[in-house]
Design a protein around this motif. Structure first.
Motif, PDB file in Angstrom:
ATOM      1  N   GLY A 130       0.682  -1.152  -0.119  1.00 25.49           N
ATOM      2  CA  GLY A 130       0.025  -0.036   0.100  1.00 25.49           C
ATOM      3  C   GLY A 130       0.863   1.295  -0.016  1.00 25.49           C
ATOM      4  O   GLY A 130       0.338   2.420  -0.014  1.00 25.49           O
ATOM      5  N   ASP A 131       2.168   1.178   0.045  1.00 25.26           N
ATOM      6  CA  ASP A 131       3.189   2.116   0.169  1.00 25.26           C
ATOM      7  C   ASP A 131       3.343   2.655  -1.449  1.00 25.26           C
ATOM      8  O   ASP A 131       3.633   1.831  -2.355  1.00 25.26           O
ATOM      9  N   LEU A 132       3.322   4.044  -1.753  1.00 26.90           N
ATOM     10  CA  LEU A 132       3.508   4.320  -3.037  1.00 26.90           C
ATOM     11  C   LEU A 132       4.932   4.423  -3.640  1.00 26.90           C
ATOM     12  O   LEU A 132       4.881   3.810  -4.754  1.00 26.90           O
ATOM     13  N   PHE A 133       5.791   4.674  -2.690  1.00 22.53           N
ATOM     14  CA  PHE A 133       7.299   4.484  -3.141  1.00 22.53           C
ATOM     15  C   PHE A 133       7.435   3.102  -3.496  1.00 22.53           C
ATOM     16  O   PHE A 133       8.165   2.946  -4.311  1.00 22.53           O
ATOM     17  N   GLU A 134       7.164   1.946  -2.750  1.00 19.59           N
ATOM     18  CA  GLU A 134       7.361   0.814  -2.962  1.00 19.59           C
ATOM     19  C   GLU A 134       6.682   0.359  -4.476  1.00 19.59           C
ATOM     20  O   GLU A 134       7.358  -0.665  -5.231  1.00 19.59           O
ATOM     21  N   ALA A 135       5.616   0.558  -4.488  1.00 21.97           N
ATOM     22  CA  ALA A 135       4.711   0.431  -5.565  1.00 21.97           C
ATOM     23  C   ALA A 135       5.585   0.767  -7.060  1.00 21.97           C
ATOM     24  O   ALA A 135       5.621   0.046  -7.998  1.00 21.97           O
ATOM     25  N   LEU A 136       6.135   1.874  -6.903  1.00 24.65           N
ATOM     26  CA  LEU A 136       6.730   2.580  -8.179  1.00 24.65           C
ATOM     27  C   LEU A 136       8.052   1.989  -8.260  1.00 24.65           C
ATOM     28  O   LEU A 136       8.467   1.432  -9.505  1.00 24.65           O
ATOM     29  N   ASP A 137       8.621   1.423  -7.126  1.00 22.81           N
ATOM     30  CA  ASP A 137       9.799   0.607  -7.439  1.00 22.81           C
ATOM     31  C   ASP A 137       9.550  -0.837  -7.982  1.00 22.81           C
ATOM     32  O   ASP A 137      10.304  -1.019  -8.869  1.00 22.81           O
ATOM     33  N   LYS A 138       8.452  -1.288  -7.581  1.00 26.88           N
ATOM     34  CA  LYS A 138       8.052  -2.704  -8.287  1.00 26.88           C
ATOM     35  C   LYS A 138       8.024  -2.484  -9.662  1.00 26.88           C
ATOM     36  O   LYS A 138       8.370  -3.334 -10.657  1.00 26.88           O
ATOM     37  N   PHE A 139       7.237  -1.405 -10.040  1.00 25.52           N
ATOM     38  CA  PHE A 139       6.974  -1.137 -11.407  1.00 25.52           C
ATOM     39  C   PHE A 139       8.216  -0.874 -12.436  1.00 25.52           C
ATOM     40  O   PHE A 139       8.108  -1.247 -13.521  1.00 25.52           O
ATOM     41  N   GLU A 140       8.973  -0.045 -11.649  1.00 29.43           N
ATOM     42  CA  GLU A 140      10.103   0.328 -12.363  1.00 29.43           C
ATOM     43  C   GLU A 140      11.197  -1.137 -12.957  1.00 29.43           C
ATOM     44  O   GLU A 140      11.662  -1.089 -14.037  1.00 29.43           O
ATOM     45  N   GLU A 141      10.983  -2.001 -11.941  1.00 30.57           N
ATOM     46  CA  GLU A 141      11.957  -3.255 -12.125  1.00 30.57           C
ATOM     47  C   GLU A 141      11.211  -3.999 -13.288  1.00 30.57           C
ATOM     48  O   GLU A 141      12.060  -4.380 -14.097  1.00 30.57           O
ATOM     49  N   ILE A 142       9.825  -3.954 -13.305  1.00 29.22           N
ATOM     50  CA  ILE A 142       9.130  -4.590 -14.308  1.00 29.22           C
ATOM     51  C   ILE A 142       9.606  -3.791 -15.753  1.00 29.22           C
ATOM     52  O   ILE A 142       9.567  -4.394 -16.672  1.00 29.22           O
ATOM     53  N   GLY A 143       9.393  -2.367 -15.649  1.00 24.61           N
ATOM     54  CA  GLY A 143       9.487  -1.572 -16.567  1.00 24.61           C
ATOM     55  C   GLY A 143      11.094  -1.872 -17.347  1.00 24.61           C
ATOM     56  O   GLY A 143      10.937  -1.934 -18.637  1.00 24.61           O
ATOM     57  N   LYS A 144      11.872  -1.943 -16.637  1.00 21.20           N
ATOM     58  CA  LYS A 144      13.257  -2.356 -17.079  1.00 21.20           C
ATOM     59  C   LYS A 144      13.135  -3.645 -17.795  1.00 21.20           C
ATOM     60  O   LYS A 144      13.777  -3.629 -18.809  1.00 21.20           O
ATOM     61  N   MET A 145      12.579  -4.589 -17.282  1.00 22.73           N
ATOM     62  CA  MET A 145      12.427  -5.909 -17.891  1.00 22.73           C
ATOM     63  C   MET A 145      11.758  -5.934 -19.291  1.00 22.73           C
ATOM     64  O   MET A 145      12.099  -6.736 -20.337  1.00 22.73           O
ATOM     65  N   VAL A 146      10.721  -5.115 -19.484  1.00 17.75           N
ATOM     66  CA  VAL A 146      10.002  -5.016 -20.590  1.00 17.75           C
ATOM     67  C   VAL A 146      10.357  -4.116 -21.662  1.00 17.75           C
ATOM     68  O   VAL A 146      10.024  -3.773 -22.584  1.00 17.75           O
ATOM     69  N   LYS A 147      11.649  -3.279 -21.359  1.00 22.35           N
ATOM     70  CA  LYS A 147      12.118  -2.451 -21.943  1.00 22.35           C
ATOM     71  C   LYS A 147      11.178  -0.997 -22.232  1.00 22.35           C
ATOM     72  O   LYS A 147      11.225  -0.417 -23.477  1.00 22.35           O
ATOM     73  N   THR A 148      10.247  -0.679 -21.389  1.00 20.53           N
ATOM     74  CA  THR A 148       9.610   0.810 -21.308  1.00 20.53           C
ATOM     75  C   THR A 148      10.063   1.559 -20.348  1.00 20.53           C
ATOM     76  O   THR A 148       9.618   2.870 -20.102  1.00 20.53           O
ATOM     77  N   ALA A 149      10.877   1.374 -19.331  1.00 20.40           N
ATOM     78  CA  ALA A 149      11.257   2.351 -18.351  1.00 20.40           C
ATOM     79  C   ALA A 149      12.209   3.357 -18.978  1.00 20.40           C
ATOM     80  O   ALA A 149      12.956   3.441 -19.995  1.00 20.40           O
ATOM     81  N   ILE A 150      11.952   4.583 -18.444  1.00 23.98           N
ATOM     82  CA  ILE A 150      12.828   5.805 -18.865  1.00 23.98           C
ATOM     83  C   ILE A 150      13.636   6.318 -17.795  1.00 23.98           C
ATOM     84  O   ILE A 150      13.395   5.966 -16.494  1.00 23.98           O
TER      85      ILE A 150
END
Length: 229
Positions: A130-150
């Protein structure tokens, strides 16, 4: 809970994957607004792309798929071609709503949620924090894997707030066009593609509600905040 207070992302998105991803967002918005949304978005995306290529819009291009193909075929000339589709989305929303803002934020959320649910990209992390910072951290890790992170920097704040900083955002061409044409939020302030997407993703993961504000653009950094409401 993670003890770190800063996330630094230094990856560059894959242009073709990003184009396809934004195309999917247009298709999802069509479910909200109808075929007129895709028609308007496609027309303006084509015009935007042609201007970046210093070309005339090809007359034989008639639909979203053909516009997407035109953008992909010219990524060697304009690598940020996904900005054309993002611009098309904003123009369509502006014409159908009168402006982007609360409505577009919710439609962006709905489109993002539908894409994520159908792709399964966040299935493993939805509801895990439920923590915003942790949620964004998790999303960025996935974004790196699928090559959409900026390239981005996230700074944890108080009261479940996060400051987001971007120095070399690849979406700036679209955002500059928003400014030039006066496309902003219904509730006031400037629009930001990055913050819309990250606020929507945060809601999906945490199952909480967030809003956002961009308070510095292209100076040369872009700086904004996502916060719980």
């Amino acid at each position: 809970m993670s003890l770190k207070n800063e996330i630094i992302v230094d990856t560059v998105p894959d242009s073709q994957i990003s184009v396809i991803f934004v195309k999917s967002a247009i298709e999802e918005n069509e479910k909200i607004y109808g075929p007129i949304f895709t028609r308007i978005a496609s027309e303006h995306a084509l015009q935007f792309e042609a201007e970046k290529l210093m070309d005339k819009p090809p007359e034989n291009i008639q639909n979203l798929q053909e516009v997407t193909n035109y953008i992909i075929n010219n990524l060697d000339k304009y690598p940020n071609g996904y900005c054309a589709l993002m611009y098309g989305i904003a123009k369509a929303e502006s014409k159908l709503q009168g402006s982007t803002g609360a409505g577009s934020k919710r439609s962006a959320f709905s489109a993002m949620k539908s894409i994520i649910e159908s792709s399964g990209m966040l299935n493993s992390v939805i509801g895990t924090t439920g923590d915003l910072f942790e949620a964004l951290d998790k999303f960025e890790e996935i974004g790196k894997m699928v090559k959409t992170a900026i390239p981005l920097r996230f700074i944890r704040g108080e009261n479940n707030e996060v400051t987001m900083v971007s120095k070399n955002c690849p979406y700036k061409d679209a955002c500059r066009a928003f400014i030039n044409e006066g496309i902003g939020r219904l509730v006031g302030g400037q629009e930001c593609i990055n913050i819309i997407c990250h606020a929507a993703v945060a809601e999906i993961i945490t199952k909480k509600r967030f809003d956002y504000k961009l308070y510095e653009f292209d100076k040369p950094e872009c700086r904004g905040k996502i916060f719980e409401v």
